[in-house]
Write an enzyme that holds these catalytic residues in place. Structure first.
Site, PDB file in Angstrom:
ATOM      1  N   SER A 118       0.826  -1.201   0.000  1.00 33.37           N
ATOM      2  CA  SER A 118       0.000   0.000   0.000  1.00 33.37           C
ATOM      3  C   SER A 118       0.859   1.249   0.000  1.00 33.37           C
ATOM      4  O   SER A 118       0.330   2.337  -0.180  1.00 33.37           O
ATOM      5  CB  SER A 118      -0.951  -0.007   1.188  1.00 33.37           C
ATOM      6  OG  SER A 118      -0.274  -0.385   2.348  1.00 33.37           O
ATOM      7  N   HIS A 139      -2.015  -2.788  -6.589  1.00 31.25           N
ATOM      8  CA  HIS A 139      -2.587  -2.442  -5.280  1.00 31.25           C
ATOM      9  C   HIS A 139      -4.103  -2.584  -5.313  1.00 31.25           C
ATOM     10  O   HIS A 139      -4.799  -1.748  -5.899  1.00 31.25           O
ATOM     11  CB  HIS A 139      -2.148  -1.007  -4.927  1.00 31.25           C
ATOM     12  CG  HIS A 139      -2.581  -0.554  -3.580  1.00 31.25           C
ATOM     13  ND1 HIS A 139      -2.756   0.765  -3.253  1.00 31.25           N
ATOM     14  CD2 HIS A 139      -2.884  -1.255  -2.455  1.00 31.25           C
ATOM     15  CE1 HIS A 139      -3.162   0.862  -2.004  1.00 31.25           C
ATOM     16  NE2 HIS A 139      -3.244  -0.351  -1.494  1.00 31.25           N
ATOM     17  N   GLU A 151      -4.818  -0.114  -8.310  1.00 27.98           N
ATOM     18  CA  GLU A 151      -3.825   0.934  -8.578  1.00 27.98           C
ATOM     19  C   GLU A 151      -2.579   0.211  -9.106  1.00 27.98           C
ATOM     20  O   GLU A 151      -1.979  -0.596  -8.391  1.00 27.98           O
ATOM     21  CB  GLU A 151      -3.539   1.657  -7.248  1.00 27.98           C
ATOM     22  CG  GLU A 151      -2.834   2.970  -7.380  1.00 27.98           C
ATOM     23  CD  GLU A 151      -2.620   3.658  -6.011  1.00 27.98           C
ATOM     24  OE1 GLU A 151      -2.553   2.976  -4.963  1.00 27.98           O
ATOM     25  OE2 GLU A 151      -2.495   4.891  -6.005  1.00 27.98           O
ATOM     26  N   ASN A 189      -3.192   6.260  -1.216  1.00 29.42           N
ATOM     27  CA  ASN A 189      -2.904   6.548   0.195  1.00 29.42           C
ATOM     28  C   ASN A 189      -2.313   7.932   0.429  1.00 29.42           C
ATOM     29  O   ASN A 189      -2.354   8.441   1.541  1.00 29.42           O
ATOM     30  CB  ASN A 189      -2.023   5.451   0.774  1.00 29.42           C
ATOM     31  CG  ASN A 189      -2.874   4.233   1.089  1.00 29.42           C
ATOM     32  OD1 ASN A 189      -3.972   4.385   1.638  1.00 29.42           O
ATOM     33  ND2 ASN A 189      -2.421   3.055   0.722  1.00 29.42           N
TER      34      ASN A 189
HETATM   35  N1  CAA Z   1     -16.491 -10.611  -0.328  1.00 34.51           N
HETATM   36  C1  CAA Z   1     -17.554 -10.623  -1.139  1.00 34.51           C
HETATM   37  N2  CAA Z   1     -18.579  -9.753  -1.013  1.00 34.51           N
HETATM   38  C2  CAA Z   1     -18.524  -8.857   0.004  1.00 34.51           C
HETATM   39  C3  CAA Z   1     -17.423  -8.783   0.878  1.00 34.51           C
HETATM   40  C4  CAA Z   1     -16.371  -9.721   0.671  1.00 34.51           C
HETATM   41  N3  CAA Z   1     -15.268  -9.716   1.448  1.00 34.51           N
HETATM   42  N4  CAA Z   1     -17.634  -7.768   1.764  1.00 34.51           N
HETATM   43  C5  CAA Z   1     -18.799  -7.214   1.442  1.00 34.51           C
HETATM   44  N5  CAA Z   1     -19.341  -7.862   0.381  1.00 34.51           N
HETATM   45  C6  CAA Z   1     -20.559  -7.503  -0.345  1.00 34.51           C
HETATM   46  C7  CAA Z   1     -21.817  -7.819   0.381  1.00 34.51           C
HETATM   47  O1  CAA Z   1     -22.264  -9.131   0.122  1.00 34.51           O
HETATM   48  C8  CAA Z   1     -22.778  -6.791  -0.220  1.00 34.51           C
HETATM   49  O2  CAA Z   1     -23.224  -7.184  -1.516  1.00 34.51           O
HETATM   50  P1  CAA Z   1     -24.446  -6.473  -2.305  1.00 34.51           P
HETATM   51  O3  CAA Z   1     -24.047  -5.040  -2.573  1.00 34.51           O
HETATM   52  O4  CAA Z   1     -24.569  -7.270  -3.547  1.00 34.51           O
HETATM   53  O5  CAA Z   1     -25.598  -6.548  -1.378  1.00 34.51           O
HETATM   54  C9  CAA Z   1     -21.894  -5.565  -0.388  1.00 34.51           C
HETATM   55  O6  CAA Z   1     -20.553  -6.070  -0.480  1.00 34.51           O
HETATM   56  C10 CAA Z   1     -22.043  -4.611   0.743  1.00 34.51           C
HETATM   57  O7  CAA Z   1     -21.738  -5.290   1.967  1.00 34.51           O
HETATM   58  P2  CAA Z   1     -22.566  -5.167   3.327  1.00 34.51           P
HETATM   59  O8  CAA Z   1     -24.029  -5.029   3.021  1.00 34.51           O
HETATM   60  O9  CAA Z   1     -22.118  -6.240   4.245  1.00 34.51           O
HETATM   61  O10 CAA Z   1     -22.031  -3.859   4.026  1.00 34.51           O
HETATM   62  P3  CAA Z   1     -21.909  -2.393   3.500  1.00 34.51           P
HETATM   63  O11 CAA Z   1     -23.037  -1.974   2.648  1.00 34.51           O
HETATM   64  O12 CAA Z   1     -21.568  -1.613   4.722  1.00 34.51           O
HETATM   65  O13 CAA Z   1     -20.609  -2.423   2.574  1.00 34.51           O
HETATM   66  C11 CAA Z   1     -18.286  -2.156   2.311  1.00 34.51           C
HETATM   67  C12 CAA Z   1     -19.371  -2.866   3.070  1.00 34.51           C
HETATM   68  C13 CAA Z   1     -18.296  -2.603   0.835  1.00 34.51           C
HETATM   69  C14 CAA Z   1     -16.987  -2.566   2.968  1.00 34.51           C
HETATM   70  C15 CAA Z   1     -18.554  -0.595   2.382  1.00 34.51           C
HETATM   71  O14 CAA Z   1     -18.749  -0.214   3.697  1.00 34.51           O
HETATM   72  C16 CAA Z   1     -17.418   0.219   1.785  1.00 34.51           C
HETATM   73  O15 CAA Z   1     -17.339   0.412   0.582  1.00 34.51           O
HETATM   74  N6  CAA Z   1     -16.524   0.713   2.675  1.00 34.51           N
HETATM   75  C17 CAA Z   1     -15.338   1.469   2.258  1.00 34.51           C
HETATM   76  C18 CAA Z   1     -14.305   0.519   1.745  1.00 34.51           C
HETATM   77  C19 CAA Z   1     -13.047   1.218   1.363  1.00 34.51           C
HETATM   78  O16 CAA Z   1     -12.916   2.442   1.337  1.00 34.51           O
HETATM   79  N7  CAA Z   1     -12.041   0.416   1.022  1.00 34.51           N
HETATM   80  C20 CAA Z   1     -10.729   0.912   0.691  1.00 34.51           C
HETATM   81  C21 CAA Z   1      -9.876   0.829   1.916  1.00 34.51           C
HETATM   82  S1  CAA Z   1      -8.274   1.419   1.595  1.00 34.51           S
HETATM   83  C22 CAA Z   1      -7.483   0.080   0.981  1.00 34.51           C
HETATM   84  O17 CAA Z   1      -7.961  -1.011   0.908  1.00 34.51           O
HETATM   85  C23 CAA Z   1      -6.130   0.325   0.505  1.00 34.51           C
HETATM   86  C24 CAA Z   1      -5.066   0.678   1.442  1.00 34.51           C
HETATM   87  O18 CAA Z   1      -3.934   0.641   0.975  1.00 34.51           O
HETATM   88  C25 CAA Z   1      -5.237   1.110   2.815  1.00 34.51           C
END
Ligand code: CAA
Length: 296
Positions: A118, A139, A151, A189
């Site tokens: 990351s 990424h 990325e 990031n």
């Molecule tokens: N595998 C498969 N499907 C998944 C899953 C997984 N691990 N996690 C969630 N899902 C699916 C769910 O089944 C659901 O599907 P539908 O849309 O078809 O209904 C959908 O994703 C949404 O999940 P939830 O209903 O459980 O929960 P939610 O609506 O709160 O969504 C989330 C969860 C997708 C994590 C959402 O909260 C989100 O987008 N959060 C922000 C995520 C983000 O910003 N990620 C980047 C982080 S930074 C990074 O990763 C890089 C770094 O270098 C730090």
């Protein structure tokens, strides 16, 4: 590209293995601990079940995807026939340099070596190998099966040919690749972490509480999670280590990690993975509960 090895079976590694297997690639997941591999396979099956329940994956495709996945604790065996290795081990420079030196020795000369880092420099990782033109950053974002972005980070010596292959491959996974250059934090990031750090400063200085800060950003800016919840989700140790890379890499005090973040990591409050961060986490409980240290 047919055979992929993924190094590291944690949160990111199992998600990366999941999407490759679901897209028709044969995947070997490599980890030093057998228990970590067993846990990763359980997680992948559970996440595929979520997709089956939503109707985005059939039972037959789930079974076929799982049959394309294998695991091993032996690095040499895991990578011997790989066309691409994606490293998703712990974010530690010394560990990544060792892994890439080993991969360079063990993989076929044509094999592309990618890192899911990351924030660690791709150019520096590539310098540990004798093939710096075939080393690249890939990424993925968490949760990998859900988030569309990859990325794609070009190290200083990454070739045009390898960049093109990885951009095309990312599309074949159903993702949207974005090509960026190799400078601290890349793009994702460099922008995300200062926002998270500022939200921690906002809490630290008493401007508002945990729920208030997250609610402002969720409802005011349409973010799916507030920045403090997102920090817990990413891991506070990961956030701290990325901020340190930005701070050291640019030598600019604007990236200095908030002392509250440093204290929380030192105390082992790492977010979701440790059960406590800005919120507390209990398995099976979906409702967000602010940690006692921050509740009024
Ligand atoms: N595998 C498969 N499907 C998944 C899953 C997984 N691990 N996690 C969630 N899902 C699916 C769910 O089944 C659901 O599907 P539908 O849309 O078809 O209904 C959908 O994703 C949404 O999940 P939830 O209903 O459980 O929960 P939610 O609506 O709160 O969504 C989330 C969860 C997708 C994590 C959402 O909260 C989100 O987008 N959060 C922000 C995520 C983000 O910003 N990620 C980047 C982080 S930074 C990074 O990763 C890089 C770094 O270098 C730090």
């Amino acid at each position: 590209m047919k055979t992929i090895a993924v190094i590291g079976s944690g949160q990111m590694g199992n998600g990366i293995a999941h999407v490759f297997a679901q897209s028709g690639y044969n995947v070997t997941l490599v980890d030093v601990r057998e228990e970590a591999l067993a846990k990763a396979m359980e997680t992948i099956a559970r996440n595929m079940d979520r997709q089956v329940a939503k109707g985005s994956l059939s039972e037959a495709d789930k079974a076929a995807s799982l049959s394309r996945l294998s695991t091993t604790t032996e690095l040499a065996k895991g990578v011997e026939s790989a066309d691409l290795v994606v490293e998703a081990a712990t974010e530690r420079l010394d560990l990544k340099l060792k892994i890439f030196a080993d991969l360079d020795r063990l993989c076929a000369p044509a094999c592309i070596l990618a890192s899911n880092t990351s924030s660690i420099s791709i150019t520096q990782i590539a310098a540990a190998t004798g093939r710096n033109d075939r080393v690249i950053g890939m990424h993925f974002m968490n949760p990998v099966p859900v988030m569309k972005l990859v990325e794609v980070i070009r190290g200083y010596a990454t070739s045009d040919e390898v960049t093109k292959i990885i951009l095309e491959l990312s599309k074949a996974l159903g993702k949207v690749p974005v090509e960026v250059n190799d400078y601290p934090g890349f793009v994702a990031n460099r922008i995300l972490m200062p926002m998270i750090n500022e939200s921690i400063y906002t809490l630290f200085e008493g401007v508002a509480g945990v729920s208030e800060i997250d609610t402002v950003m969720k409802l005011g800016m349409a973010h799916p999670m507030g920045p403090l919840q997102l920090a817990d989700f990413i891991g506070l140790d990961t956030c701290l280590s990325i901020l340190k890379v930005l701070h050291e890499g640019f030598g600019n005090p604007k990236y200095a990690p908030c002392p509250l973040l440093v204290n929380m990591v030192t105390a082992g409050h790492l977010g979701v993975k440790s059960g406590s961060g800005f919120y507390t986490y209990t398995p099976g409980v979906k409702e967000l509960v602010v940690s006692p240290s921050f509740s009024k």
